[in-house]
Design a protein around this motif. Structure first.
Motif, mmCIF file in Angstrom:
data_model
loop_
_atom_site.group_PDB
_atom_site.id
_atom_site.type_symbol
_atom_site.label_atom_id
_atom_site.label_comp_id
_atom_site.label_asym_id
_atom_site.label_seq_id
_atom_site.Cartn_x
_atom_site.Cartn_y
_atom_site.Cartn_z
ATOM 1 N N LEU A 112 0.828 -1.202 0.000
ATOM 2 C CA LEU A 112 0.000 0.000 0.000
ATOM 3 C C LEU A 112 0.868 1.260 0.000
ATOM 4 O O LEU A 112 0.650 2.188 -0.789
ATOM 5 N N LEU A 113 1.872 1.293 0.874
ATOM 6 C CA LEU A 113 2.730 2.473 0.977
ATOM 7 C C LEU A 113 3.628 2.649 -0.240
ATOM 8 O O LEU A 113 4.014 3.778 -0.568
ATOM 9 N N PRO A 117 2.481 6.655 -0.917
ATOM 10 C CA PRO A 117 3.371 6.925 0.210
ATOM 11 C C PRO A 117 2.806 7.851 1.285
ATOM 12 O O PRO A 117 3.398 7.975 2.349
ATOM 13 N N ASP A 118 1.652 8.474 1.034
ATOM 14 C CA ASP A 118 1.078 9.373 2.029
ATOM 15 C C ASP A 118 -0.445 9.169 2.110
ATOM 16 O O ASP A 118 -1.221 10.084 1.829
ATOM 17 N N PRO A 119 -0.872 7.979 2.525
ATOM 18 C CA PRO A 119 -2.315 7.714 2.551
ATOM 19 C C PRO A 119 -2.993 8.377 3.746
ATOM 20 O O PRO A 119 -2.418 8.453 4.826
ATOM 21 N N ASP A 120 -4.214 8.844 3.524
ATOM 22 C CA ASP A 120 -5.009 9.312 4.661
ATOM 23 C C ASP A 120 -5.683 8.093 5.290
ATOM 24 O O ASP A 120 -5.525 6.961 4.806
ATOM 25 N N GLU A 121 -6.421 8.310 6.353
ATOM 26 C CA GLU A 121 -7.032 7.194 7.074
ATOM 27 C C GLU A 121 -7.938 6.372 6.163
ATOM 28 O O GLU A 121 -7.908 5.135 6.194
ATOM 29 N N GLU A 126 -9.167 1.398 3.112
ATOM 30 C CA GLU A 126 -9.513 0.780 1.829
ATOM 31 C C GLU A 126 -8.397 -0.136 1.340
ATOM 32 O O GLU A 126 -8.655 -1.204 0.798
ATOM 33 N N GLY A 127 -7.153 0.269 1.542
ATOM 34 C CA GLY A 127 -6.014 -0.528 1.101
ATOM 35 C C GLY A 127 -5.846 -1.824 1.863
ATOM 36 O O GLY A 127 -5.247 -2.779 1.364
ATOM 37 N N LEU A 128 -6.392 -1.879 3.073
ATOM 38 C CA LEU A 128 -6.279 -3.080 3.908
ATOM 39 C C LEU A 128 -7.573 -3.884 3.968
ATOM 40 O O LEU A 128 -7.640 -4.870 4.697
ATOM 41 N N GLU A 129 -8.595 -3.494 3.201
ATOM 42 C CA GLU A 129 -9.902 -4.127 3.361
ATOM 43 C C GLU A 129 -9.919 -5.616 3.038
ATOM 44 O O GLU A 129 -10.814 -6.316 3.486
ATOM 45 N N LYS A 143 -3.212 3.619 12.432
ATOM 46 C CA LYS A 143 -2.239 4.536 13.035
ATOM 47 C C LYS A 143 -0.809 4.108 12.692
ATOM 48 O O LYS A 143 0.034 4.938 12.349
ATOM 49 N N ALA A 144 -0.543 2.815 12.754
ATOM 50 C CA ALA A 144 0.797 2.301 12.450
ATOM 51 C C ALA A 144 1.174 2.532 10.992
ATOM 52 O O ALA A 144 2.309 2.918 10.689
ATOM 53 N N VAL A 145 0.251 2.292 10.088
ATOM 54 C CA VAL A 145 0.541 2.482 8.664
ATOM 55 C C VAL A 145 0.838 3.951 8.380
ATOM 56 O O VAL A 145 1.796 4.279 7.676
ATOM 57 N N ARG A 146 0.066 4.838 8.960
ATOM 58 C CA ARG A 146 0.293 6.275 8.754
ATOM 59 C C ARG A 146 1.608 6.707 9.396
ATOM 60 O O ARG A 146 2.335 7.538 8.850
ATOM 61 N N ASP A 147 1.942 6.127 10.542
ATOM 62 C CA ASP A 147 3.216 6.418 11.196
ATOM 63 C C ASP A 147 4.385 5.934 10.337
ATOM 64 O O ASP A 147 5.383 6.640 10.160
#
Length: 175
Positions: A112-113, A117-121, A126-129, A143-147
């Motif tokens: 996904l990243l 590289p800068d996904p919002d919540e 959606e990327g992990l559905e 939170k971890a993915v955004r971090d």
């Protein structure tokens, strides 16, 4: 049938049954037990690995279909004893409870990243559905993915040089 596949930077050649699933090959033949067998129906995503740089559910791919390909498992993400930024972010943000879904979630998150590289919540959700977690309610996973995205940005520190972690280390000039 004889297959040759590169897994986590090491090439393997083996005879396999034509009906052997990639997840079975990784776990039973190569000992890559971080790739979890969850549902055997491709619903949960626990078995997610990268095949030629993109995430796939290894319970829905035959080992013979991976012939000539590169596979990266959860065991192949860390480099020289240092966790991948997504692995580190999952740890830092308590994005796991029982740990069963964690390898697949991490592998899907890395893919996904690489694409965003800068996904919002919303984009993370959606990327992990296609990956299910029965414990956390996804709050800490998101939170971890955004971090991780924050730490992987150019100029953010040592992780900044990791542009596309879907590429196995030997293809990126490593071992």
């Amino acid at each position: 049938m004889r297959i040759t596949v590169t897994v986590d930077g090491t090439e393997y050649s083996d005879d396999v049954e034509p009906r052997m699933l990639l997840v079975q090959y990784l776990r039973e033949r190569l000992g890559k037990t971080g790739t979890v067998i969850g549902c055997d129906t491709s619903n949960c995503g626990a078995c997610t690995v990268h095949l030629d740089g993109h995430s796939i559910k290894s319970c829905s791919v035959l080992a013979v279909q991976a012939d000539g390909s590169e596979v990266t498992t959860i065991e192949g993400l860390a480099r020289d004893g240092t966790l991948h930024p997504v692995q580190q972010a999952f740890h830092d943000n308590h994005a796991l409870q029982c740990g069963f879904c964690t390898p697949g979630m991490i592998m899907q998150s890395v893919d996904l990243l690489a694409d965003n590289p800068d996904p919002d919540e919303k984009a993370v959700r959606e990327g992990l559905e296609g990956n299910l977690c029965r414990c956390t309610g996804y709050q800490n996973i998101v939170k971890a993915v955004r971090d991780a995205a924050h730490h992987m940005r150019p100029g953010a520190g040592p992780e900044a040089e990791r542009v596309d972690e879907r590429t196995p280390s030997h293809a990126a000039g490593g071992e």
